[in-house]
Design an enzyme around this catalytic site. Structure first.
Site, mmCIF file in Angstrom:
data_model
loop_
_atom_site.group_PDB
_atom_site.id
_atom_site.type_symbol
_atom_site.label_atom_id
_atom_site.label_comp_id
_atom_site.label_asym_id
_atom_site.label_seq_id
_atom_site.Cartn_x
_atom_site.Cartn_y
_atom_site.Cartn_z
ATOM 1 N N CYS A 11 52.181 5.384 -1.034
ATOM 2 C CA CYS A 11 53.524 5.517 -0.478
ATOM 3 C C CYS A 11 53.451 5.884 0.992
ATOM 4 O O CYS A 11 52.372 6.030 1.565
ATOM 5 C CB CYS A 11 54.332 6.566 -1.242
ATOM 6 S SG CYS A 11 53.717 8.255 -0.980
ATOM 7 N N CYS A 14 51.370 8.907 1.950
ATOM 8 C CA CYS A 14 49.928 8.638 2.071
ATOM 9 C C CYS A 14 49.627 8.080 3.459
ATOM 10 O O CYS A 14 48.672 8.485 4.124
ATOM 11 C CB CYS A 14 49.483 7.615 1.024
ATOM 12 S SG CYS A 14 49.753 8.114 -0.667
ATOM 13 N N ASP A 443 59.951 -17.560 35.874
ATOM 14 C CA ASP A 443 59.204 -18.196 36.956
ATOM 15 C C ASP A 443 59.637 -19.657 37.017
ATOM 16 O O ASP A 443 59.920 -20.268 35.991
ATOM 17 C CB ASP A 443 57.708 -18.089 36.664
ATOM 18 C CG ASP A 443 56.864 -18.719 37.743
ATOM 19 O OD1 ASP A 443 57.160 -18.488 38.919
ATOM 20 O OD2 ASP A 443 55.912 -19.453 37.403
ATOM 21 N N ASP A 649 53.449 -18.125 33.425
ATOM 22 C CA ASP A 649 52.347 -18.899 32.870
ATOM 23 C C ASP A 649 51.234 -18.049 32.297
ATOM 24 O O ASP A 649 50.256 -18.569 31.766
ATOM 25 C CB ASP A 649 51.783 -19.874 33.906
ATOM 26 C CG ASP A 649 51.195 -19.165 35.119
ATOM 27 O OD1 ASP A 649 51.014 -17.928 35.059
ATOM 28 O OD2 ASP A 649 50.915 -19.842 36.120
ATOM 29 N N ASP A 653 51.008 -14.942 36.857
ATOM 30 C CA ASP A 653 52.081 -13.952 36.781
ATOM 31 C C ASP A 653 51.655 -12.690 36.040
ATOM 32 O O ASP A 653 52.505 -11.920 35.591
ATOM 33 C CB ASP A 653 53.295 -14.567 36.068
ATOM 34 C CG ASP A 653 53.821 -15.782 36.792
ATOM 35 O OD1 ASP A 653 53.942 -15.722 38.019
ATOM 36 O OD2 ASP A 653 54.084 -16.802 36.129
#
Length: 886
Positions: A11, A14, A443, A649, A653
């Site tokens: 669960c 845990c 861009d 790209d 960038d």
């Protein structure tokens, strides 16, 4: 990030305990545990043995994810990941459930069947209430032993100081059993004392069937949960199944079948129609169509010829090809995609922190509430059996699992859906944050536009036909390697037949630095000289009338570059070239605006060109004249107004992508390992930006629904189980067995809700909602206008149509003094091109480098003299070989 498989978790408590234990290990910077995939991601320099020991000390098991095999080849990693995702729980739970139900039915017959419905029993049991109770006890013990995992795990977690869901189940079942055992002993005493009425009364206070029913119903829930969890990882499993197993290599002139793990970079492999591409490579010989739908989601096959790249797991549909391996093992596109989807599932979304904080105290709080409920009912005068029943109901109805699964199941399905459609989210955080974006910065080159020039307008001079102009232009430009020249020759080749074009031979070709091109018609004696160049250059050679100049100015305003051609002292005409807007850019940007986003275009072009492209694309704001190193500052400024996504790209960038709240790499193609980006778009389509935002919002909405259900369920049913509504509901109270049934269903509901995302259509814009961005458009416009003024500065000269028409038109710039062509060995892909380009352009005096791995060349344009030795060193430092420089 190091990955581990974790066993024994049941669960969210845990999950929280494992994270807490590992985070204390020296050297661990961050840790994220996934209950869904039973995996753990750890960042830092901690020793693996120390991490595993910390998990084991916490009461769970752990092992490195890559321990199944050799990760160098990538095969071991895929096998380990597949093994980790295998549904090993369901078969075990199914056997447990069947065995439990068999004995539980017999138990229910002896308890409720006989006691309430008066169903017959063997004559031996007639009036033998103690014997019936004893049989119930034995059957309950058998069912509890079959489901002993709850008790073992629950005890271990208590001993480790971190009780979990199994603790609640074990306490509820064991308390019912011990209370019933006490009643059984009391019944034997009453029988000895000769009090048959008390013995009969004791039969109604037995809870042996509850003790067995609780663990059985929880097992039902666990089985449903395991089955639904298994379906949430279907997308990742299907990607793993795509991995080819066999490759056909050429060795010593023969074709040899080998396991894909044995393929090395540089090996030549062959693929026949219908077969899968075994590794990433480049085609050496042959042409075909490739089905790339498995990686990109695009159903239309792609034509491939010699020199084109192919990716592992795509299907060769038609022709026979020979190819050279460029990426193998973990470096293939498929392996990178699997790694991204897997990492996204292993990381935590920020929204999950809410559930994590609750999960850390949930189980201890429930145990305390159950004890208080029992005590309160005793204090107000209720029988101990009734009070105990209320406490047990509280224990078994509480469900921390739903809290723990609310976020990861949605993240897994969402990231899997993205991968199916060529949208790769690197982390759970990026999947969540993408839906919160309010500003999208795009861009221009390669993102909004195609990134390669194309012929847009053909304007012959008076008395000249279009075909004559194109024939002369092609003859001059086919000797040049400039992108504009390539655009003209490509247009010529594509329209040769339809326009009746013909080759014209020239001689004495000469590139005039910073001005244009001069050549001579072959065989011509007088007036055979031909010229090509800018308006300024041609105006000094031939007469350019006012109409032609006005037309050139008009084209420039539209963002196009007019190139003029002259021969024999007369103007032949003008051809306009431009980096044209992609077919889907305008519709994609319209979708973003429909989603309530502010769209900003960033470009290094002059203002006129930028505005023209911006108008064509339909963006809200334009920032022109931005140098590459200024994009990061621009994103930082935009970030002051709201969350920003930078779309570029993924290479040039990188600083801006890193600075943005979400960096989206478009145009990456097969190179999916773009470190700077948070999201990678495999199809290089701008429309996938709005699709990514759409999918993120749907996933975030699903997470909110799951968390609401998890909290609502517990807030509503815990008081109900405690008996808080008993007076309102006219005495009705929740039986512990019904509480166990409700707990079983809650986690199943969360998983099934997440699976609804599989039906979500990521490219359907019809249901997009215009979410108020909270950004003042006027304020954003003022900011972008201010930024444009700062960045344009001395580029105003680029707006003069009689001078340099484009700031980036380097072929005709006055400051280009030399061009050199380098022949380079060792480049095999677009990533190699980017590495060489970056290395060369870092040299002082180098203005531009056009690199082609297919041709094995780098054309270097310089504003100052750069020694060959410097050029050679820059490339060879990156482990490529320079053959010659001319």
């Amino acid at each position: 990030m190091d990955r581990y498989n974790v066993t024994g978790m049941s669960c969210a408590a845990c999950q929280a305990h494992v994270e807490k234990a590992v985070s204390k290990v020296p050297g661990v910077e961050s840790v994220s545990v996934s209950l869904l995939t039973n995996s753990m991601g750890v960042e830092g320099n901690a020793d693996a043995e120390d991490i595993i020991k910390a998990v084991e000390d916490a009461g769970y098991g752990a092992s490195p994810e890559n321990s199944a095999g050799n990760t160098q080849s990538g095969t071991g990693l895929l096998e380990a990941q597949e093994k980790a995702l295998e549904d090993t729980e369901s078969p075990v739970l199914r056997k447990r459930l069947i065995s439990s139900v068999v004995f539980l039915l017999v138990l229910m017959y002896f308890s409720m069947g006989h006691t309430m419905l008066h169903l017959p029993l063997p004559s031996f049991f007639e009036g033998n209430h103690v014997g019936i109770a004893f049989v119930q006890m034995l059957l309950a013990i058998i069912v509890m032993f079959i489901n002993r995992r709850f008790f073992v795990s629950g005890w271990k977690s208590v001993r480790a100081g971190a009780p979990n869901m199994d603790t609640l189940v074990a306490m509820g079942s064991m308390t019912s059993f011990l209370w019933s055992l006490y009643i059984l002993f009391r019944m034997t005493g009453d029988l000895t004392d000769g009090n048959p009425e008390a013995v009969t009364s004791g039969m109604h206070n037995l809870y042996f069937e509850s003790a067995a029913m609780i663990v059985t119903l929880i097992t039902v829930g666990k089985l449903l949960e395991a089955l639904s969890k298994g379906r949430t990882t279907d997308a990742l499993k299907s990607l793993m199944k795509l991995a080819p197993k066999i490759a056909v290599l050429e060795r010593d002139g023969e074709e040899v079948e080998v396991p894909v793990a044995e393929v090395k970079m540089g090996d030549v492999f062959v693929v026949r129609p219908g077969d899968s591409i075994p590794v990433d490579g480049v085609i050496l010989e042959g042409g075909t169509t490739i089905d790339e739908s498995a990686l990109t989601g695009e159903s239309v096959p792609v034509d491939k010829d010699a020199g084109d790249e192919v990716s592992a797991a795509t299907i060769n549909r038609t022709g026979f090809i020979r190819a050279k391996a460029t990426r193998v093992g973990e470096d293939t596109t498929l392996s990178q995609i699997i790694r991204m989807v897997s990492d996204a599932a292993a990381t935590k979304a920020p929204i999950a922190k809410i559930a994590d904080r609750v999960s850390g105290v949930f189980v201890p709080a429930v145990i305390i509430i159950a004890a208080l409920v029992t005590l309160i009912w005793l204090l107000i005068g209720q029988p101990f059996g009734y009070a105990l029943s209320r406490g047990i109901a509280v224990l078994v109805v509480s469900c921390p699992c739903a809290l723990g699964l609310a976020t990861p199941v949605a993240i897994m399905v969402g990231s899997g859906m993205g991968a199916k459609n060529g949208i790769l989210f690197k982390t759970a955080s990026s999947l969540e944050e993408t839906g919160r974006i309010r500003i999208v910065a795009l861009d221009k080159t390669g993102t909004i536009t195609k990134g390669e020039p194309a012929v847009t307008d053909i304007v012959p001079a008076a008395g000249v036909t279009e075909s004559q102009l194109l024939n002369i232009a092609n003859a001059i430009e086919k000797r040049s390697e400039h992108p504009f020249a390539l655009a003209i020759t490509r247009f010529f080749d594509e329209n040769r037949e339809s326009l009746g074009l013909a080759d014209v031979e020239i001689e004495a070709f000469e590139a005039i630095s910073g001005r244009g091109i001069r050549a001579k018609l072959s065989g011509a004696k007088d007036n055979g000289e031909l010229y090509a160049g800018s308006v300024k250059f041609l105006s000094g050679i031939a007469e350019v009338d006012t109409n032609m100049k006005l037309r050139a100015e008009s084209l420039a305003i539209q963002g196009k570059t007019p190139l003029m051609f002259a021969g024999g002292g007369k103007l032949i005409g003008m051809i306009a070239v431009a980096d044209i807007v992609k077919d889907d850019s305008r519709s994609a940007i319209a979708e973003m605006k429909k989603q309530g986003l502010q769209v900003v275009m960033i470009t290094g072009d002059n203002e006129k060109t930028a505005k023209a492209i911006g108008d064509q694309a339909g963006v809200d704001h334009v920032v022109a004249g931005v140098l590459p190193d200024g994009k990061e500052k621009l994103i930082r400024e935009l970030g002051t107004l709201g969350k920003v996504a930078m779309v570029g790209d993924g290479i040039n960038d990188a600083p801006a992508l890193t600075r943005a709240d979400v960096g989206i790499a478009i145009g990456a193609g097969a190179d999916v390992a773009v470190d700077a980006a948070d999201v990678v778009l495999m199809n290089s389509k701008l429309s996938d930006v709005s699709a990514a935002i759409r999918l993120s919002r749907a996933t975030l909405r699903n997470i909110h629904e799951n968390l609401f259900w998890a909290f609502f369920y517990n807030v509503l049913l815990i008081p109900l189980a405690a008996g808080a509504y008993v007076h309102i509901m006219r005495g009705w109270s929740m039986n512990p067995m019904w509480g166990a049934a409700a707990m079983s269903i809650s986690s199943f509901c969360v998983c099934m809700n997440a699976l609804r995302l599989n039906m979500f259509k990521v490219h359907d814009a019809n249901k997009d909602r215009n979410i108020n961005s909270g950004i003042d458009a006027a304020e954003l416009g003022a900011l972008t206008g201010k930024l444009s003024e700062v960045t344009v500065d001395d580029r105003e000269a680029a707006q003069d149509v009689n001078g340099d028409l484009e700031a980036n038109d380097k072929c005709f710039k006055e400051d280009i003094v030399m061009t050199k062509t380098m022949n380079i060995e060792g480049m095999m892909c677009g990533h190699c091109e980017a590495t060489v380009k970056k290395a060369l352009e870092a040299l002082e005096g180098v203005a531009n480098a056009e690199v082609s791995h297919e041709a094995g060349t780098a054309v270097v344009e310089m504003t100052d003299e750069v020694e060959d030795s410097e050029l050679r060193k820059a490339v060879e430092d990156k482990d490529y070989k320079v053959v010659s420089i001319a």
